[in-house]
Every structure is written in structure tokens, then in C-alpha cells.
Enzyme design. Structure first.
Site, PDB file in Angstrom:
ATOM      1  CG  HIS A 140      -3.306   2.763   3.042  1.00  0.00           C
ATOM      2  ND1 HIS A 140      -3.873   2.656   1.795  1.00  0.00           N
ATOM      3  CD2 HIS A 140      -3.302   1.510   3.562  1.00  0.00           C
ATOM      4  CE1 HIS A 140      -4.185   1.389   1.568  1.00  0.00           C
ATOM      5  NE2 HIS A 140      -3.857   0.685   2.633  1.00  0.00           N
ATOM      6  CB  CYS A 158      -0.931   0.003   1.200  1.00  0.00           C
ATOM      7  SG  CYS A 158      -1.867  -1.503   1.307  1.00  0.00           S
ATOM      8  CG  ASN A 201      -6.857  -1.292   1.542  1.00  0.00           C
ATOM      9  OD1 ASN A 201      -6.159  -0.738   0.693  1.00  0.00           O
ATOM     10  ND2 ASN A 201      -6.347  -1.908   2.588  1.00  0.00           N
TER      11      ASN A 201
HETATM   12  N1  ACO Z   1     -18.195  -9.896   8.694  1.00  0.00           N
HETATM   13  C1  ACO Z   1     -18.582 -10.280   9.913  1.00  0.00           C
HETATM   14  N2  ACO Z   1     -17.726 -10.677  10.859  1.00  0.00           N
HETATM   15  C2  ACO Z   1     -16.419 -10.685  10.554  1.00  0.00           C
HETATM   16  C3  ACO Z   1     -15.946 -10.290   9.284  1.00  0.00           C
HETATM   17  C4  ACO Z   1     -16.882  -9.898   8.333  1.00  0.00           C
HETATM   18  N3  ACO Z   1     -16.549  -9.483   7.101  1.00  0.00           N
HETATM   19  N4  ACO Z   1     -14.599 -10.393   9.284  1.00  0.00           N
HETATM   20  C5  ACO Z   1     -14.224 -10.832  10.488  1.00  0.00           C
HETATM   21  N5  ACO Z   1     -15.330 -11.008  11.258  1.00  0.00           N
HETATM   22  C6  ACO Z   1     -15.393 -11.474  12.659  1.00  0.00           C
HETATM   23  C7  ACO Z   1     -14.185 -12.277  13.078  1.00  0.00           C
HETATM   24  O1  ACO Z   1     -14.314 -13.626  12.692  1.00  0.00           O
HETATM   25  C8  ACO Z   1     -14.194 -12.085  14.563  1.00  0.00           C
HETATM   26  O2  ACO Z   1     -15.140 -12.974  15.119  1.00  0.00           O
HETATM   27  P1  ACO Z   1     -14.858 -13.705  16.533  1.00  0.00           P
HETATM   28  O3  ACO Z   1     -14.703 -12.567  17.524  1.00  0.00           O
HETATM   29  O4  ACO Z   1     -16.066 -14.528  16.717  1.00  0.00           O
HETATM   30  O5  ACO Z   1     -13.578 -14.455  16.332  1.00  0.00           O
HETATM   31  C9  ACO Z   1     -14.722 -10.663  14.751  1.00  0.00           C
HETATM   32  O6  ACO Z   1     -15.383 -10.338  13.514  1.00  0.00           O
HETATM   33  C10 ACO Z   1     -13.661  -9.649  15.032  1.00  0.00           C
HETATM   34  O7  ACO Z   1     -12.610  -9.817  14.078  1.00  0.00           O
HETATM   35  P2  ACO Z   1     -11.324  -8.902  14.069  1.00  0.00           P
HETATM   36  O8  ACO Z   1     -10.448  -9.329  12.949  1.00  0.00           O
HETATM   37  O9  ACO Z   1     -10.726  -8.857  15.445  1.00  0.00           O
HETATM   38  O10 ACO Z   1     -12.001  -7.486  13.747  1.00  0.00           O
HETATM   39  P3  ACO Z   1     -11.359  -6.062  13.683  1.00  0.00           P
HETATM   40  O11 ACO Z   1     -12.115  -5.132  14.499  1.00  0.00           O
HETATM   41  O12 ACO Z   1      -9.860  -6.114  13.878  1.00  0.00           O
HETATM   42  O13 ACO Z   1     -11.621  -5.635  12.175  1.00  0.00           O
HETATM   43  C11 ACO Z   1     -10.388  -5.509  10.100  1.00  0.00           C
HETATM   44  C12 ACO Z   1     -11.105  -6.410  11.103  1.00  0.00           C
HETATM   45  C13 ACO Z   1     -11.443  -4.616   9.457  1.00  0.00           C
HETATM   46  C14 ACO Z   1      -9.726  -6.391   9.051  1.00  0.00           C
HETATM   47  C15 ACO Z   1      -9.325  -4.656  10.819  1.00  0.00           C
HETATM   48  O14 ACO Z   1      -8.553  -5.473  11.651  1.00  0.00           O
HETATM   49  C16 ACO Z   1      -8.412  -3.930   9.899  1.00  0.00           C
HETATM   50  O15 ACO Z   1      -8.817  -3.039   9.177  1.00  0.00           O
HETATM   51  N6  ACO Z   1      -7.107  -4.237   9.957  1.00  0.00           N
HETATM   52  C17 ACO Z   1      -6.105  -3.497   9.255  1.00  0.00           C
HETATM   53  C18 ACO Z   1      -5.972  -3.930   7.864  1.00  0.00           C
HETATM   54  C19 ACO Z   1      -5.000  -2.954   7.232  1.00  0.00           C
HETATM   55  O16 ACO Z   1      -4.744  -1.879   7.699  1.00  0.00           O
HETATM   56  N7  ACO Z   1      -4.455  -3.310   6.154  1.00  0.00           N
HETATM   57  C20 ACO Z   1      -3.659  -2.249   5.628  1.00  0.00           C
HETATM   58  C21 ACO Z   1      -2.353  -2.410   5.327  1.00  0.00           C
HETATM   59  S1  ACO Z   1      -2.029  -3.321   4.032  1.00  0.00           S
HETATM   60  C22 ACO Z   1      -3.079  -3.202   2.810  1.00  0.00           C
HETATM   61  O17 ACO Z   1      -3.891  -2.327   2.792  1.00  0.00           O
HETATM   62  C23 ACO Z   1      -2.973  -4.169   1.681  1.00  0.00           C
END
Ligand code: ACO
Length: 328
Positions: A255, A114, A285
Site C-alpha cells: 500500500h 486501503c 495515498n
Molecule cells: N506539514 C508540516 N508539519 C506537519 C504536517 C505538515 N503537513 N503535518 C504534521 N506536521 C507536524 C505535526 O504537527 C508535528 O509537529 P509537532 O512536533 O510540533 O507537534 C510534526 O509535524 C510531527 O508530526 P507527526 O504526525 O508525528 O509526523 P510523522 O513523522 O508521524 O508523519 C504522517 C506524519 C506522514 C501522517 C505519518 O505518521 C504517516 O504516514 N502515518 C501513517 C498513515 C498511514 O499509513 N495511513 C495508512 C493507512 S490508512 C489509509 O491509507 C487511508
């Protein structure tokens, strides 16, 4: 004597099918409510089978050239940041060079995730500063829909396709332009975000395809705090070097990975709401394309104006992180 580099034109291309959160509800166990609350995303675009990265990159580049009033034939260097090139080789940058009718320049890709656009901007700035190049076209492009596992709800709701471009050239007045840039990487945590197969570590095989190893694998909740901390380091390093505070910035573009990441960063940098440009709701994203797409929209909507101080900050696979401070 060093020449200051400036952004002379910007462009973007977002094509294909608009995929809403409701569309995704029909594909995986997810909901509009979850996606909106956890990421801020409402819509993203998936390109069709005939469209590849160079098509989007060419269109974004063409718009940037048009805004600058520069002919594609006059570009000295094409730098494309992408993790979804048309081919392993030839480089997408060379395809874009050809599409834009250029014979005199050079082109290469870099895969800094990214941060791909800001790495390209940083490299291009050096060539202009030293006088080696007059015009550099820096592009960030991704067709992430082509490498997504549509059964993995942890990733398939987050990403979209698109391209953004900036034409760099000598500052028209010697004062406006790129004030400073910052790039950094750390490979120790690279496993948290990777596409495991298709390289020399794990060449393509029936097993790699069957096991979905040619797709994005991300431990999102581990990446989240790193993204905030690293982009904070990138932006504060430049603010300290230039003697700036968050209040001095006119526009902050980070980003577009997650609205909560953007808000958390904004708070740490103490930048007021009306100075932060956000469009993640419209595109998801788009990785290397996210910053140049946002920048192009902010320019064309008159949000970035002449004389403004603009801060760009990114974080991506590698991990890599980067920033640029620009006097528009
Ligand atoms: N729909 C419903 N539930 C979901 C989904 C979905 N699409 N995806 C995950 N869940 C569930 C998980 O299974 C988990 O369930 P559990 O508690 O029963 O195990 C729960 O939601 C919480 O999951 P987390 O992964 O802890 O959720 P979080 O609040 O961290 O959000 C997310 C997930 C959106 C991916 C977040 O972590 C994020 O944005 N991370 C950063 C990603 C990033 O910045 N990437 C950028 C750099 S690189 C690039 O862009 C290529």
C-alpha cells in the site's frame, strides 16, 4: 476440483488536477521539504466536481477488460472496494456494472479502507476457485479529495484520487495465477482512522458539517507502526505458507501510504531495493486504489513479467490488512 484464479488484465484511472506540494504550501502551514521527507509524496490528483468514484472505476475496469480481451457483458461479479462511493447506495459496483454494459452479473461494494482492493481480489478468487464465476472485476477506487479537511495539514497533504482494477478469471495454464491470499482485521483501534459523521452513529446535521466531521480524521503517527507490523504479518504469513523468503520475490507492491512505511517493511522482509515498486511520489495515498494502480503501472512498464512472483500487501481503516502472492 478447484480452478486457480489469475489476473487476466489490469487498468487504472487517475484524473483531475495535479496538486503539487507547492500548491499545498499556499493552502496550509506546510512545506515541500516536510511532505517529501515525511511521506515521499510530490504530486496527487484531485477530481473535479463532476467526477465521482464510479467514473474512475469504470475507466480502470474498461482498461482491465481490454487487456484481457473480455467483454464487460461477460463479467459475473463486480466487487468495488471504496470508502468514497458515489452514494451511500446504490453500490458503486452496480453503477460500474451498468456503465460497462453488463446485465448478467452481480455487484457489491465493501469498505475495508486501503485494503479494499486485496479484499476484493480475495473474495473474487474464491468465486472462481469454486467455479461459481468465470470472470470477476475487482476494483479499488477513491475520491478522497471530496472528504478531506483542507485545513488539517496532518491529512490533507497525504491523499489523492484514483482507481485501479484487475479482471480475474481462470488461470490460462492452471499453474500461474493467485497462489494464496490473506485477510485480517481488528476493530479495537478503529478510532485512529475514521470519518466520524454521515452514518447512523452520527447522521449529517448542520453541526457535523460545521465541525468538519464528514472528513478524514487520522492519528497518523499512531497508525504508522501498525501499518508496518500488520503488512509484515500479512506478507510473512504467505511467505511461510509457500516456503518463500524475501529473496524469492520478483516484485513487492505494498500500500502506497508513506515511503518510510514501504522502506521499513522492505527491510523487515529483506527484499532488495530493485524488487520494490514505488509510485507514491506521483499519486499520494489513493487508499483502496493504491495497489491496483501500482500493479497496472508495473505491468504496463514491463516491471512485472510473465513467470514473476509478485507479493501484494495492504493496510487500512478498520483496521484491515491483507496480502496476495501471485505467479504472473
Ligand atoms: N506539514 C508540516 N508539519 C506537519 C504536517 C505538515 N503537513 N503535518 C504534521 N506536521 C507536524 C505535526 O504537527 C508535528 O509537529 P509537532 O512536533 O510540533 O507537534 C510534526 O509535524 C510531527 O508530526 P507527526 O504526525 O508525528 O509526523 P510523522 O513523522 O508521524 O508523519 C504522517 C506524519 C506522514 C501522517 C505519518 O505518521 C504517516 O504516514 N502515518 C501513517 C498513515 C498511514 O499509513 N495511513 C495508512 C493507512 S490508512 C489509509 O491509507 C487511508
Amino acid at each position: 476440483m478447484e480452478n486457480r484464479a489469475a489476473i487476466l488484465g489490469t487498468g487504472k484511472s487517475v484524473q483531475g488536477r495535479a496538486i503539487t506540494n507547492q500548491d499545498l504550501e499556499k493552502m496550509v502551514d506546510t512545506s515541500d521539504e516536510w511532505i517529501t521527507a515525511r511521506s515521499g509524496i510530490k504530486i496527487r490528483y484531485f477530481t473535479d466536481d463532476q467526477t465521482a468514484a464510479s467514473d474512475l472505476a469504470t475507466e480502470a475496469g474498461r482498461q482491465a477488460l481490454e487487456m484481457a480481451g473480455v467483454d464487460g457483458a461477460d463479467v459475473d461479479l463486480f466487487i468495488v472496494g471504496t470508502v468514497t462511493p458515489d452514494f451511500a447506495y446504490p453500490a458503486t459496483a452496480c453503477l460500474v456494472q451498468h456503465n460497462l454494459g453488463n446485465k448478467k452479473g452481480a455487484g457489491f461494494d465493501q469498505e475495508t479502507g486501503c485494503s479494499g482492493f486485496l479484499y476484493g481480489l480475495t473474495i473474487g478468487e474464491q468465486f472462481i476457485k469454486t467455479g461459481k464465476c468465470r470472470y470477476v472485476l475487482a476494483i479499488g477506487v477513491e475520491c478522497l479529495s471530496k472528504v478531506m479537511n483542507m485545513q488539517d495539514r496532518g491529512t490533507c497533504v497525504l491523499f489523492g484520487d484514483g482507481a485501479g482494477a484487475a479482471l480475474l478469471g481462470p488461470s490460462p495454464d492452471g499453474k500461474s495465477g493467485i497462489l494464496d491470499t490473506f485477510i485480517k482485521s481488528d476493530g479495537s483501534l478503529g478510532d485512529l482512522l475514521k470519518q466520524p459523521a454521515g452514518g447512523s452513529r452520527m447522521p449529517a446535521s448542520i453541526e457535523t458539517v460545521t465541525n468538519n466531521l464528514h472528513t478524514i480524521h487520522m492519528k497518523g503517527n499512531k497508525v504508522f507502526p501498525l501499518a508496518v507490523r500488520c503488512m509484515e504479518e500479512a506478507a510473512t504469513t504467505l511467505m511461510n505458507r509457500l516456503g518463500l523468503t524475501g529473496e524469492d520475490l520478483d516484485v513487492l507492491i505494498t500500500h502506497q501510504a508513506n515511503l518510510r512505511i514501504i522502506q521499513s517493511l522492505q527491510k523487515r522482509l529483506q527484499v532488495p531495493d530493485d524488487k520494490v515498486f514505488v509510485n507514491i511520489d506521483k499519486y499520494g495515498n489513493t487508499s483502496a486504489a493504491s495497489i491496483p494502480i501500482a500493479m497496472d503501472e508495473a505491468v504496463r512498464q514491463g516491471i512485472i513479467k510473465k513467470g514473476n512472483l509478485v507479493m501484494l500487501a495492504s493496510f487500512g481503516a478498520g483496521f484491515t490488512w491483507a496480502s496476495a502472492a501471485i505467479r504472473w
